[in-house]
Design an enzyme around this catalytic site. Structure first.
Site, mmCIF file in Angstrom:
data_model
loop_
_atom_site.group_PDB
_atom_site.id
_atom_site.type_symbol
_atom_site.label_atom_id
_atom_site.label_comp_id
_atom_site.label_asym_id
_atom_site.label_seq_id
_atom_site.Cartn_x
_atom_site.Cartn_y
_atom_site.Cartn_z
ATOM 1 N N GLU A 124 7.716 1.154 -2.536
ATOM 2 C CA GLU A 124 7.517 -0.076 -3.302
ATOM 3 C C GLU A 124 6.190 -0.061 -4.063
ATOM 4 O O GLU A 124 6.092 -0.600 -5.167
ATOM 5 C CB GLU A 124 7.587 -1.290 -2.367
ATOM 6 N N GLU A 146 14.718 -0.155 4.948
ATOM 7 C CA GLU A 146 14.481 -1.367 5.738
ATOM 8 C C GLU A 146 15.737 -1.981 6.340
ATOM 9 O O GLU A 146 15.681 -2.596 7.412
ATOM 10 C CB GLU A 146 13.756 -2.416 4.879
#
Length: 588
Positions: A124, A146
């Site tokens: 990210e 995730e």
């Protein structure tokens, strides 16, 4: 301003040509993981870069062989037991998001040079940079795993990725937790260049000097997401329906994270500004950190499994020396043991075994007791150990090590090392007993037969098992056709059938715990990795932990009346419920 600044987790160094090199290096860690200090540092370094008049742009890279491997799971797993309010969780979750937003809007071009694996928050960070170059290494992993942790990308991943490559491709990567290599990332448009390691930093620096675009595409006027966005667009509405159906099939509504990720993807991309989109993501992410599913999955599948697997990563010279292994039994995994021994230079003896072997493995095929097997009369008990690998051998992820009261710690260490070289998670059972996975299988199948005997439809039982998250229904192995056909319809809710099938296994596991046959961690690992118990529960012991012992006792009483009240395990359960109401200790 000075040309070098040291932050807690990174350093800032400006060269004479105005290019700043920001080097990530988390102290006392073999790899970079996202810590609260790093969350803050990226905001601080972004502010410093924006105010540095001599800086024309920055290159971010890692001082370690990997880039950033994700969040600090030891910290994240404690969130649930901290009892944070929704507001506290939201505020805690937005720090990293705000820091990355500062970085991409600081007014200076920022390139990232990815020298090694970049997962989760590390990936990210790369998405928040204006230019992404990655080293040409097919073993390097990039991705957002995730969902497999019971979470969702909470550092802008659900918002920047679809704006970069479109909703459909972004949703596919996020929902599958799939890793990609550098060339896949380049083909998808996620990274801008792939280069050899020796030219990685040079490529990033060259981009700063020659192009240096300081705004993201989504912050420019007229930006539109590739393929469209907004449910009022027919193709996007159809995509949302397709993905909703896929999630319901794949996750059976037992896992909150994929549903939350879908909300992020579709709600976040309907708004025009990134700041609002990020707030949508942070709200969904922070809610998941307060959900027990994330705690359960991280604790069992990553922390506890990682601890069991860890010795395989140690220096081979530190492993207990094994030169000769004796093997008794005709288990189907004898060939697997032979192949591993041949590869490691270990002599495997299957006939005329004597006391000179370093370890005697009894290959378990059934429920026979370990010490009932005929062994050489002079074989020291401390070298004897049992091993059981469930079918299918090539797919099962864990092995069961069964030791007797006299098995030495060195023998356990030796067989653990052998199992790790098979790339299977070793688990240990503490006494001579039936393999734990067979105990759970037996409880599961017998409970299904009991329900059929009560008049519950076999179809309902099979469907309830799959809906509960079991990898397979319990009646597939039942050979008695009479059991399956001689039933009268009996009313029982799907939820009660699901609870019966799960609780029967959980209680059988607690009986083994009460008898000292197995510990909580190994019970959870075997139930998930061998038996296919639902991973959202964290395993048979974490199942109890999630609802509390008192609630589990009430569930048993509702389903079975007083059938268990006289049993030692039930009595022990009541005592533990009064003491702490938990299996695992609090993690705060």
């Amino acid at each position: 301003m000075t040309d070098q600044v040291i932050f807690d987790t990174m350093s800032y160094h400006r060269q004479d040509n105005g290019v700043v090199f920001i080097v990530i290096d988390v102290k006392d860690r073999s790899v970079n993981v996202l810590t609260p200090e790093m969350h803050v540092d990226f905001g601080r370094v972004a502010d410093y870069l924006a105010q540095d008049d001599k800086a024309i742009g920055a290159v971010i890279h890692s001082a370690k062989s990997s880039f950033i491997v994700g969040g600090d799971l030891n910290r994240i797993v404690r969130y649930y037991d901290q009892g944070r309010t929704a507001k506290e969780a939201y505020e805690q979750s937005r720090t990293y998001t705000q820091s990355l937003r500062k970085l991409e809007t600081c007014g200076k071009p920022v390139a990232v040079a990815i020298n090694g694996t970049a997962l989760g928050g590390g990936f990210e960070l790369a998405l928040a940079c204006h230019y992404r170059v990655v080293v040409d290494n097919p073993k390097l992993l990039l991705g957002l795993p995730e969902i497999s942790l019971g979470l969702l990308p909470g550092g802008g991943g659900t918002q920047r990725l679809p704006r970069l490559i479109g909703l459909e491709k972004a949703a596919s990567l996020i929902l599958s937790s799939r890793y990609i290599n550098p060339h896949e990332a380049l083909e998808m448009g996620i990274v801008d260049a792939v280069t050899p390691l020796d030219s990685l930093l040079e490529t990033a620096e060259k981009w700063i000097l020659e192009k240096g675009i300081s705004t993201q595409p989504w912050d420019r006027r007229g930006f539109k997401i590739l393929g469209g966005s907004g449910l009022n667009q027919m193709s996007i509405a159809q995509l949302f329906q397709k993905l909703t159906l896929q999630v319901s099939i794949d996750f059976k509504y037992n896992y909150p994270s994929p549903i939350a990720a879908l909300r992020c993807l579709f709600n976040g991309t309907t708004v025009s500004d990134m700041d609002t989109a990020l707030r949508i993501e942070t709200k969904e992410f922070s809610a998941l950190t307060r959900n027990p599913v994330a705690r359960n999955m991280i604790r069992t599948l990553f922390l506890n499994k990682g601890a069991a697997d860890k010795p395989s990563q140690e220096d081979p010279s530190s492993r207990p020396t094994v030169k000769t292994i004796g093997l008794i039994g005709t288990a189907p995994y004898q060939k697997l043991l032979g192949d591993i021994c041949a590869k490691e230079g270990i002599t495997l003896v299957t006939q005329d075994i004597n006391a000179d072997v370093d370890m005697l493995i009894i290959a378990r095929e059934n429920q026979q007791n370990l010490m009932s097997t005929s062994v050489p009369h002079d074989m020291p008990n401390d070298r004897i150990i049992g091993l059981y690998i469930s079918d299918p051998i090539d797919k099962v992820k864990a092995v069961e090590i069964i030791k007797n009261d006299n098995t030495s710690a060195e023998t356990v260490a030796r067989i653990k090392s052998l199992c790790q070289r098979m790339r299977k998670t070793p688990t240990v059972q503490n006494k001579d007993c039936e393999p734990f996975s067979l105990m759970l299988d037996s409880a599961y199948n017998k409970e299904a037969e009991r329900l059929v005997g009560m008049g519950i439809s076999p179809i309902l039982i099979e469907n309830a098992a799959i809906a509960a998250g079991m990898s397979a229904g319990p009646l597939l192995s039942v050979s008695n056709n009479a059991v399956l056909t001689s039933f009268e319809k009996h009313a029982m809710s799907v939820d009660d059938v699901k609870n019966c099938l799960l609780c029967a296994q959980v209680y059988a596991a607690f009986v083994a715990l009460e008898k000292g046959l197995i510990g909580s961690v190994d019970a959870d690992l075997i139930s998930l990795l061998v038996n296919g118990f639902p991973s959202y529960t964290g395993g048979v012991m974490s199942f109890i932990d999630t609802i509390g012992l008192s609630a589990f006792i009430q569930m048993l009483d509702k389903l079975y009346g007083e059938n268990y009240h006289h049993q030692p395990a039930y009595i022990m359960m009541q005592k533990m419920a009064h003491q702490s109401n938990r299996i695992y200790p609090m993690m705060t």
